[in-house]
Design a protein around this motif. Structure first.
Motif, mmCIF file in Angstrom:
data_model
loop_
_atom_site.group_PDB
_atom_site.id
_atom_site.type_symbol
_atom_site.label_atom_id
_atom_site.label_comp_id
_atom_site.label_asym_id
_atom_site.label_seq_id
_atom_site.Cartn_x
_atom_site.Cartn_y
_atom_site.Cartn_z
ATOM 1 N N VAL A 120 0.841 -1.192 0.000
ATOM 2 C CA VAL A 120 0.000 0.000 0.000
ATOM 3 C C VAL A 120 0.878 1.245 0.000
ATOM 4 O O VAL A 120 1.860 1.320 0.751
ATOM 5 N N ARG A 127 -4.560 6.478 2.525
ATOM 6 C CA ARG A 127 -4.220 5.339 1.669
ATOM 7 C C ARG A 127 -4.437 5.737 0.212
ATOM 8 O O ARG A 127 -5.543 6.135 -0.175
ATOM 9 N N GLU A 130 -3.315 0.615 -3.771
ATOM 10 C CA GLU A 130 -2.978 -0.731 -3.303
ATOM 11 C C GLU A 130 -2.472 -1.537 -4.493
ATOM 12 O O GLU A 130 -3.122 -1.582 -5.541
#
Length: 492
Positions: A120, A127, A130
């Motif tokens: 990630v 975030r 991914e």
């Protein structure tokens, strides 16, 4: 529910995830074991349309996942908690794929056992992207189960990321030897389902152009079906537009695709079913906006309840009738007929003619219908009957607009211009018609309020606003018409 945006890559043997430092903070990799059962009809109706329905254990998001295609690399994902049964699909999810299954039973068609190494990219706590390095064992169930093994990489955009960041990650992955995958999903790679059939036509022919447009609109209609069942914003409108565009195209191009009268009738029926909820939604939102624009002292009595919650309840009931219709045999037969129309139409002689030659004539004929409807309306002396006839002008303009939009990929900028001009006529006449309908609704609601002993002052105020708006559109129309006629001459 969420939107899944990801890029998928095929990778050569021995591939290693490249160094991603410099893009963001790198976390991982972390390993997961995922086991997913995939559900479909025996003839793979979901997979053929790019729809994925699975039950997955392991990882950070175990449960049921329904993924519906929206665009290349973009899918809408709807989740449901994990259930104990592996045989019964949750009713809520089975309902959302009825436009594809059409009554056929869902069952397990494949299993994917995946070892996933997840990296990630982070920016602080946000975030961004991914990256999943997947080693997959896929099993296709049937009379003779088939096992396939492969490895692939996915880069998925997370809530804190941007398309630009996803593109940078993809660039790093490709530089290390990855190539963009042609498969939209793991299941598509495993099953390799045949896409819905489109009849073969001569390249560059009118038949090729028309069938490509019809296939696009069938896909658009099907894509809205799950959204309508969930009562998502604007879904009914978009589904009704798709049905109207299909019907309009079948009428406009009847010399290209013949014998479509029954399908057109059924598309009109579907648009009518969808129209009740859409019209209520439009007028409810319209009145809510007008009430918000009034000074508080001008809003008297429980008018917000009558024009808000009361209309919303009627809208909810209309949605219930829509859902019942979308789960009925008549609707399924229409969808089957549309698939058959695209796969094996009865083509007229015009289908073989060059698209540039034949379809420009169709566009001109569409606009001629608008001018003919206008001339007929202007020949009526009685003002009330003339206003009714002007509704035919609006419908003709809408059909001309849809026809021009259908021809834009083939005929280019001229059709974009024609569609815009026809839309201008449709908009002015629509503003007038919407104002008339709104006034009629207000009169009915005011009468109900009067019988209940409520103050009707604000109803009269809103009716005045609607009347002024309609009269402005009515007064503006002659100028818009004249300018449009002159502009269309330059296009056609």
């Amino acid at each position: 529910m969420g939107i899944e945006i990801e890029d998928k890559f095929d990778i050569p043997p021995g591939y290693a995830i490249p160094d991603l430092t410099g893009l963001a903070t790198v976390q991982g990799p972390k390993s997961h074991q995922l086991v997913a059962l995939y559900y479909d009809t025996p003839d793979l109706r979901l997979a053929a349309r790019g729809v994925t329905l699975r039950r997955r254990r392991g990882g950070t998001d175990p449960g049921w996942h329904l993924k519906l295609p929206k665009a290349k690399g973009v899918r809408q994902e709807i989740t449901h908690p994990l259930t104990r049964s592996t045989k019964v699909v949750p009713a809520e999810l089975a309902e959302l794929v009825r436009a594809y299954t059409r009554g056929a039973e869902l069952g397990v068609v494949a299993e994917l056992d995946t070892r996933r190494d997840v990296t990630v990219l982070l920016d602080g706590e946000a975030r961004l992207v991914e990256i999943a390095d997947d080693r997959v064992k896929g099993t296709v169930y049937g009379a003779e189960p088939k096992v396939v093994r492969w490895r692939e990489v996915e880069a998925e955009l997370l809530d804190g990321g941007t398309r630009a960041m996803l593109a940078k990650v993809g660039k790093r992955l490709k530089k290390a030897g990855a190539t963009p995958s042609d498969a939209a999903s793991k299941l598509a790679k495993l099953l390799e389902p045949a896409p819905p059939a489109v009849a073969a036509t001569a390249p560059g022919s009118a038949g090729e152009a028309v069938l490509a447009y019809l296939a696009d609109q069938v896909r658009a209609l099907l894509a809205q079906d799950p959204r309508v069942r969930r009562a998502e914003e604007d879904a009914v409108h978009q589904m009704r537009v798709a049905s109207r565009r299909l019907r309009s195209a079948l009428k406009a191009f009847k010399s290209v695709v013949a014998d479509t009268g029954h399908v057109r009738d059924e598309l009109r029926w579907l648009a009518t079913v969808l129209g009740e909820a859409r019209d209520l939604e439009v007028i409810r939102v319209r009145f809510a906006g007008e009430l918000r624009g009034l000074a508080p002292e001008l809003v008297v009595g429980p008018i917000q309840a009558r024009l808000g919650s009361d209309l919303h309840e009627r809208e909810r009931q209309a949605y219930a009738r829509i859902k019942e219709t979308l789960s009925g045999e008549r609707y399924y037969r229409l969808l089957d007929a549309l698939d058959e129309l695209v796969a094996g139409p009865e083509l007229g002689k015009a289908a073989q003619r060059p698209a540039q030659e034949k379809l420009r004539d169709v566009a001109a004929a569409g606009w001629n219908r608008v001018t003919k409807a206008y001339d007929l309306a202007m020949a009526i002396d009685d003002l009330e009957r003339r206003e009714i006839a002007m509704h035919d002008v609006r419908k003709s303009a809408k059909r001309a607009r849809y026809t021009a939009e259908a021809l834009r990929p083939t005929l280019g900028a001229d059709m974009s211009r024609l569609a815009k001009l026809a839309a201008g006529i449709q908009e002015v006449l629509g503003t007038y018609q919407d104002g008339v309908v709104a006034q009629e609704t207000l009169v009915k609601e005011a009468e109900s309020a009067r019988r209940a002993g409520e103050d009707t002052f604000t109803y009269g105020l809103l009716a005045g606003i609607e009347r002024a708006r309609a009269e402005r559109a009515h007064a503006e129309f002659p100028r818009v018409w004249q300018e449009t006629v002159e502009a269309v001459r330059k296009v056609l």
